[in-house]
Design an enzyme around this catalytic site. Structure first.
Site, PDB file in Angstrom:
ATOM      1  N   SER A 180      44.105  32.284  34.644  1.00  0.00           N
ATOM      2  CA  SER A 180      42.979  31.379  34.886  1.00  0.00           C
ATOM      3  C   SER A 180      41.804  31.694  33.960  1.00  0.00           C
ATOM      4  O   SER A 180      41.943  31.684  32.746  1.00  0.00           O
ATOM      5  CB  SER A 180      42.590  31.459  36.369  1.00  0.00           C
ATOM      6  OG  SER A 180      41.694  30.439  36.717  1.00  0.00           O
ATOM      7  N   ASP A 198      49.474  22.930  40.464  1.00  0.00           N
ATOM      8  CA  ASP A 198      48.152  23.570  40.364  1.00  0.00           C
ATOM      9  C   ASP A 198      47.049  22.539  40.595  1.00  0.00           C
ATOM     10  O   ASP A 198      46.928  21.567  39.846  1.00  0.00           O
ATOM     11  CB  ASP A 198      47.990  24.202  38.979  1.00  0.00           C
ATOM     12  CG  ASP A 198      46.839  25.195  38.916  1.00  0.00           C
ATOM     13  OD1 ASP A 198      45.843  24.990  39.641  1.00  0.00           O
ATOM     14  OD2 ASP A 198      46.936  26.154  38.141  1.00  0.00           O
ATOM     15  N   HIS A 234      48.260  27.335  41.703  1.00  0.00           N
ATOM     16  CA  HIS A 234      47.417  28.186  40.856  1.00  0.00           C
ATOM     17  C   HIS A 234      47.718  29.672  41.038  1.00  0.00           C
ATOM     18  O   HIS A 234      47.619  30.449  40.078  1.00  0.00           O
ATOM     19  CB  HIS A 234      45.948  27.907  41.178  1.00  0.00           C
ATOM     20  CG  HIS A 234      44.994  28.455  40.161  1.00  0.00           C
ATOM     21  ND1 HIS A 234      44.966  28.026  38.853  1.00  0.00           N
ATOM     22  CD2 HIS A 234      44.030  29.427  40.254  1.00  0.00           C
ATOM     23  CE1 HIS A 234      44.035  28.679  38.182  1.00  0.00           C
ATOM     24  NE2 HIS A 234      43.464  29.538  38.999  1.00  0.00           N
ATOM     25  N   HIS A 247      42.337  39.449  35.107  1.00  0.00           N
ATOM     26  CA  HIS A 247      42.402  38.560  36.277  1.00  0.00           C
ATOM     27  C   HIS A 247      41.503  37.337  36.113  1.00  0.00           C
ATOM     28  O   HIS A 247      40.769  37.201  35.131  1.00  0.00           O
ATOM     29  CB  HIS A 247      42.015  39.330  37.539  1.00  0.00           C
ATOM     30  CG  HIS A 247      40.595  39.839  37.533  1.00  0.00           C
ATOM     31  ND1 HIS A 247      39.511  39.043  37.820  1.00  0.00           N
ATOM     32  CD2 HIS A 247      40.078  41.074  37.276  1.00  0.00           C
ATOM     33  CE1 HIS A 247      38.399  39.742  37.755  1.00  0.00           C
ATOM     34  NE2 HIS A 247      38.711  40.996  37.404  1.00  0.00           N
TER      35      HIS A 247
END
Length: 446
Positions: free
Chosen positions: A238, A383, A411, A170
């Site tokens: 990310s 984004d 995003h 993540h």
């Protein structure tokens, strides 16, 4: 030469709006500079009273005094050097006053302290990791669907081998829930979604600098080595992309493919990579609000700690209010994840992984390219956190990478809200990558 009055009204209005916006931003961030310096004094007093061994902040640590720490290339200089002439003047004045009244401050390690601190949450949920003697990360596992009597898979993912494994990583201030509660139910191979060090239900030690190698080594001992994963796909979002690339560079023969979603990457320039990452990802702007929040939490150590004190330490209150207002029994995982960290873990991860890791990306990308690992990049065109230009830069570094730009996605909605489409893209990419990996394994005698 045309008269100034001949310029279109739209140009004048846009120029005037930009000037007003810049002036307002300068005023707001100057105020925050003052507030952060004052909060430095407040926390200095409170830590001295409430902690047995108070930990010094980075306000009183110059680049020179941090020379020993700077020998570690994974400790970012942005912890010590965040350029602001106004703040530097205030901090310099404060330092002279402290030295004049109390003598030179004692040197202390920036990560020497107990956990939790008085400003962190100490509830049973947040402290459950302390019972983990091995310091292993928390992760969610989804095993492949069982086969029926005919030997066929009963799940929906028929095209993919159930022997495959995939590690999902993540992004910042998130957790394994970002993947486990969205796409896991649609995939049938062996899946692992990990809570990174300092986030979710994983350990949040105070004696850790949360460097890139700390995160990679934690995944190694918690997943790769513990479960003896001989091969696996990597899927990351990310900030997790930086960690995934570092993990792939360490295990080039085990990684079957890498999927990078909204990866932060900037081309080399004269300015130091860490400073470029800080200025691009946390630019001092008032709009959009998400960028303003990133700037405040990244540039101001004590304001960030104050936000964490009110939001994270009191997360049980906010969760109760959320359930009361929404009339739901459970809190949305995106709301819950925002509070599942300490200021120490988030502050150091931001600077040592996102900023400090920027200087290591080229080396890791070169290792991935040399190993021939298939790479897929997925990025939302809208984004506002990580510019889509980062994926264009990544494509220039990895010419063989597949780049998918998702129109209308930002995003998070590049995954959330289009889970089915994302899973289909993932399956197709994994199938294309399988032949490359199998051929490479045979060539290496595996």
């Amino acid at each position: 030469m045309p008269a100034l009055t001949s310029l279109p009204c739209s140009t004048w209005s846009r120029t005037a709006a930009d000037a007003v916006s810049s002036a307002l931003a300068a005023a707001v961030f100057a105020f925050l500079d003052v507030a952060d310096v004052l909060l430095c004094l407040v926390y200095g007093v409170l830590d001295g009273i409430l902690e047995d061994s108070p930990v010094g902040c980075y306000c009183h640590r110059s680049y020179d005094s941090a020379a020993v720490a700077m020998e570690d290339e994974e400790v970012s200089d942005t912890l010590y050097v965040r350029r602001s002439a106004f703040r530097d003047a205030l901090t310099g004045l404060l330092r002279r006053l402290v030295v004049r009244r109390r003598g030179a401050p004692e040197k202390s390690e920036p990560c020497k302290g107990r956990s939790p601190r008085w400003s962190d949450c100490g509830c049973a949920s947040c402290g459950a990791w302390r019972g983990n003697d091995g310091g292993r990360l928390h992760f969610v596992v989804k095993e492949p669907a069982p086969k029926d009597a005919a030997g066929t898979q009963s799940g929906s993912d028929h095209e993919h081998s159930t022997d495959d494994a995939a590690i999902f990583i993540h992004g910042f201030t998130s957790s394994s829930s970002f993947w486990a509660e969205t796409v896991f139910s649609m995939l049938s191979c062996r899946l692992f979604a990990v809570d990174l060090l300092g986030f979710g239900k994983s350990p949040k030690p105070a004696n850790c600098m949360y460097r890139l190698k700390d995160h990679v080594e934690a995944i190694e001992r918690s997943l790769v080595e513990l479960l003896d994963l001989s091969s696996f796909h990597l899927v990351s979002h990310s900030m997790g992309c930086i960690i995934a690339l570092a993990l792939a560079a360490r295990y080039p023969t085990r990684v079957k493919s890498i999927t990078l979603v909204a990866p932060p990457y900037f081309l080399p320039c004269e300015q130091k990579a860490s400073q470029v990452a800080l200025s691009r990802l946390a630019e001092k702007k008032l709009w959009p609000p998400l960028l303003f929040g990133s700037a405040v939490m990244s540039w101001y150590e004590h304001i960030g700690r104050t936000v964490c004190f009110f939001v994270c330490k009191n997360h049980l209150v906010w969760e109760w209010l959320f359930k009361l207002l929404t009339r739901k029994r459970d809190v949305d995982f995106r709301v819950r994840d925002l509070t599942k960290h300490t200021h120490h873990s988030a502050w150091h991860t931001m600077h040592n992984v996102i900023c400090g890791g920027a200087g290591l990306q080229d080396r890791n990308l070169e290792a991935v390219e040399a190993a021939g690992i298939p790479v897929q990049v997925i990025h939302g065109v809208k984004d506002q956190v990580v510019s889509v230009e980062c994926s264009h830069h990544l494509k220039a570094k990895l010419p063989r990478a597949e780049v998918r730009l998702m129109g209308g996605c930002d995003h998070t909605t590049v995954v959330l809200g289009r889970e089915k489409g994302f899973v289909e893209e993932l399956r197709a990419f994994w199938s294309r990558s399988a032949s490359r990996y199998d051929h490479g394994a045979q060539a290496n005698g595996c």
